[in-house]
Design a protein around this motif. Structure first.
Motif, PDB file in Angstrom:
ATOM      1  N   SER A 107      28.764  -0.818  16.481  1.00  0.00           N
ATOM      2  CA  SER A 107      29.057  -1.953  15.600  1.00  0.00           C
ATOM      3  C   SER A 107      29.854  -1.547  14.371  1.00  0.00           C
ATOM      4  O   SER A 107      30.405  -2.399  13.676  1.00  0.00           O
ATOM      5  N   LEU A 108      29.911  -0.244  14.102  1.00  0.00           N
ATOM      6  CA  LEU A 108      30.653   0.221  12.937  1.00  0.00           C
ATOM      7  C   LEU A 108      31.152   1.637  13.198  1.00  0.00           C
ATOM      8  O   LEU A 108      30.437   2.459  13.782  1.00  0.00           O
ATOM      9  N   SER A 109      32.378   1.915  12.783  1.00  0.00           N
ATOM     10  CA  SER A 109      32.935   3.261  12.942  1.00  0.00           C
ATOM     11  C   SER A 109      33.326   3.815  11.586  1.00  0.00           C
ATOM     12  O   SER A 109      33.765   3.081  10.697  1.00  0.00           O
ATOM     13  N   VAL A 110      33.134   5.118  11.448  1.00  0.00           N
ATOM     14  CA  VAL A 110      33.609   5.855  10.275  1.00  0.00           C
ATOM     15  C   VAL A 110      34.359   7.067  10.795  1.00  0.00           C
ATOM     16  O   VAL A 110      33.783   7.892  11.512  1.00  0.00           O
ATOM     17  N   ILE A 111      35.631   7.161  10.483  1.00  0.00           N
ATOM     18  CA  ILE A 111      36.406   8.330  10.882  1.00  0.00           C
ATOM     19  C   ILE A 111      36.812   9.113   9.649  1.00  0.00           C
ATOM     20  O   ILE A 111      37.369   8.562   8.696  1.00  0.00           O
ATOM     21  N   LEU A 112      36.465  10.398   9.660  1.00  0.00           N
ATOM     22  CA  LEU A 112      36.933  11.341   8.649  1.00  0.00           C
ATOM     23  C   LEU A 112      38.169  12.008   9.210  1.00  0.00           C
ATOM     24  O   LEU A 112      38.129  12.576  10.304  1.00  0.00           O
ATOM     25  N   ILE A 113      39.277  11.941   8.486  1.00  0.00           N
ATOM     26  CA  ILE A 113      40.540  12.389   9.056  1.00  0.00           C
ATOM     27  C   ILE A 113      41.413  13.042   7.989  1.00  0.00           C
ATOM     28  O   ILE A 113      41.361  12.660   6.807  1.00  0.00           O
ATOM     29  N   GLY A 114      42.180  14.037   8.400  1.00  0.00           N
ATOM     30  CA  GLY A 114      43.080  14.708   7.476  1.00  0.00           C
ATOM     31  C   GLY A 114      44.219  13.793   7.066  1.00  0.00           C
ATOM     32  O   GLY A 114      44.888  13.196   7.904  1.00  0.00           O
ATOM     33  N   GLU A 115      44.441  13.672   5.756  1.00  0.00           N
ATOM     34  CA  GLU A 115      45.493  12.798   5.249  1.00  0.00           C
ATOM     35  C   GLU A 115      46.835  13.529   5.210  1.00  0.00           C
ATOM     36  O   GLU A 115      46.904  14.752   5.236  1.00  0.00           O
ATOM     37  N   ARG A 116      47.881  12.739   5.121  1.00  0.00           N
ATOM     38  CA  ARG A 116      49.219  13.313   5.004  1.00  0.00           C
ATOM     39  C   ARG A 116      49.274  14.236   3.791  1.00  0.00           C
ATOM     40  O   ARG A 116      49.021  13.813   2.667  1.00  0.00           O
ATOM     41  N   PRO A 117      49.596  15.524   3.987  1.00  0.00           N
ATOM     42  CA  PRO A 117      49.575  16.449   2.853  1.00  0.00           C
ATOM     43  C   PRO A 117      50.722  16.184   1.884  1.00  0.00           C
ATOM     44  O   PRO A 117      51.849  15.933   2.294  1.00  0.00           O
ATOM     45  N   GLY A 118      50.408  16.240   0.602  1.00  0.00           N
ATOM     46  CA  GLY A 118      51.441  16.119  -0.416  1.00  0.00           C
ATOM     47  C   GLY A 118      51.734  17.469  -1.025  1.00  0.00           C
ATOM     48  O   GLY A 118      51.153  18.488  -0.643  1.00  0.00           O
ATOM     49  N   LEU A 119      52.606  17.490  -1.998  1.00  0.00           N
ATOM     50  CA  LEU A 119      53.001  18.758  -2.620  1.00  0.00           C
ATOM     51  C   LEU A 119      51.996  19.244  -3.649  1.00  0.00           C
ATOM     52  O   LEU A 119      52.198  20.287  -4.273  1.00  0.00           O
ATOM     53  N   SER A 120      50.912  18.499  -3.845  1.00  0.00           N
ATOM     54  CA  SER A 120      49.830  18.989  -4.701  1.00  0.00           C
ATOM     55  C   SER A 120      48.487  18.955  -3.986  1.00  0.00           C
ATOM     56  O   SER A 120      47.469  19.320  -4.566  1.00  0.00           O
TER      57      SER A 120
END
Length: 252
Positions: free
Chosen positions: A170-183
């Motif tokens: 009934s509910l999902s939580v995804i932990l995911i790597g975000e687009r890396p920035g320069l900091s």
């Protein structure tokens, strides 16, 4: 935030106390000094490395056993990192083997927690377990029903919809790597969706972003995520319809 010594020749240097953005770098002739130039190149290299980093699925699977739930290792339809980057649509869909693996599980109308490499497996390798160690006791104390834990390679955010639908969650939580920035090459995001199913768009999700030691600490992220999970299940919605009112001052 790191303390910086004010530079009398650069009037904006005091702002470095409040941001990791590249400001008040100074100048040498018509260019910037050597040190900030090299720091920029190093940050760019870290960002590229993060995009091509690999999720340590075996080590993560071993660590996830402490939560006493089945752990499923899954994969999107993107067969390589190059294809993943060129075909985002394939990263949103499970491959046939993964679909069959989910079909072997009993349906579960609870919460499915997913770890996906996304655009920075480094972020998952470094931050995901620390967050789960704080979040899982909260979920278990609240007696919330939990589906098998899922590890997904070459994953995009929307792959959580298909996983949850296959499990009947009934509910999902995804932990995911975000687009890396320069900091920030190690930034992890958490996306929550109520009644997830294939075809949903991002307005159906709530997002907590920039989870990392120099960003949003995992302790605060775990508290925020638990609050949103409770609100979502109670109000039976998520996304733009679910407002985060935690921490706001009460009306007088």
């Amino acid at each position: 935030m790191v303390k910086h010594t004010p530079n009398p020749t650069e009037p904006l240097s005091f702002l470095k106390e409040f941001t990791q953005a590249r400001i008040a770098l100074g100048s040498t002739g018509s260019s910037i000094p050597t040190k900030p130039s090299l720091e920029f190149k190093l940050a760019h290299a870290h960002a590229r490395d993060a995009v091509y980093s690999v999720m340590d699925t075996e080590a993560l699977a071993d660590e996830l056993e402490q939560f006493h739930l089945p752990v499923l290792q899954l994969h999107s339809r993107a067969t390589s990192r190059e294809q993943y980057l060129q075909r985002p649509d394939l990263g949103r869909l499970l491959d046939e083997l993964s679909v069959n693996r989910l079909a072997d599980q009993l349906e579960n109308d609870g919460i499915v927690l997913i770890l996906g490499d996304g655009l920075s497996a480094t972020a998952i390798n470094q931050n995901a377990l620390d967050l789960l160690k704080l979040l899982m006791p909260k979920l278990q104390s609240a007696k919330l029903k939990l589906a098998p834990l899922c590890l997904v390679e070459q994953a995009r955010v929307a792959i959580a919809d298909g996983i949850a639908a296959e499990l009947g969650a009934s509910l999902s939580v995804i932990l995911i790597g975000e687009r890396p920035g320069l900091s920030a090459a190690d930034s992890m995001g958490a996306y929550l969706t109520y009644m997830p199913r294939p075809g949903l768009t991002d307005d159906s999700r709530n997002c907590i972003s920039n989870i990392r030691p120099e960003g949003l600490p995992v302790a605060q992220a775990a508290d925020k995520l638990f609050y949103l999970i409770q609100e979502s299940l109670s109000r039976k919605l998520s996304g733009v319809a679910l407002k985060d009112n935690e921490g706001l001052l009460p009306n007088e």
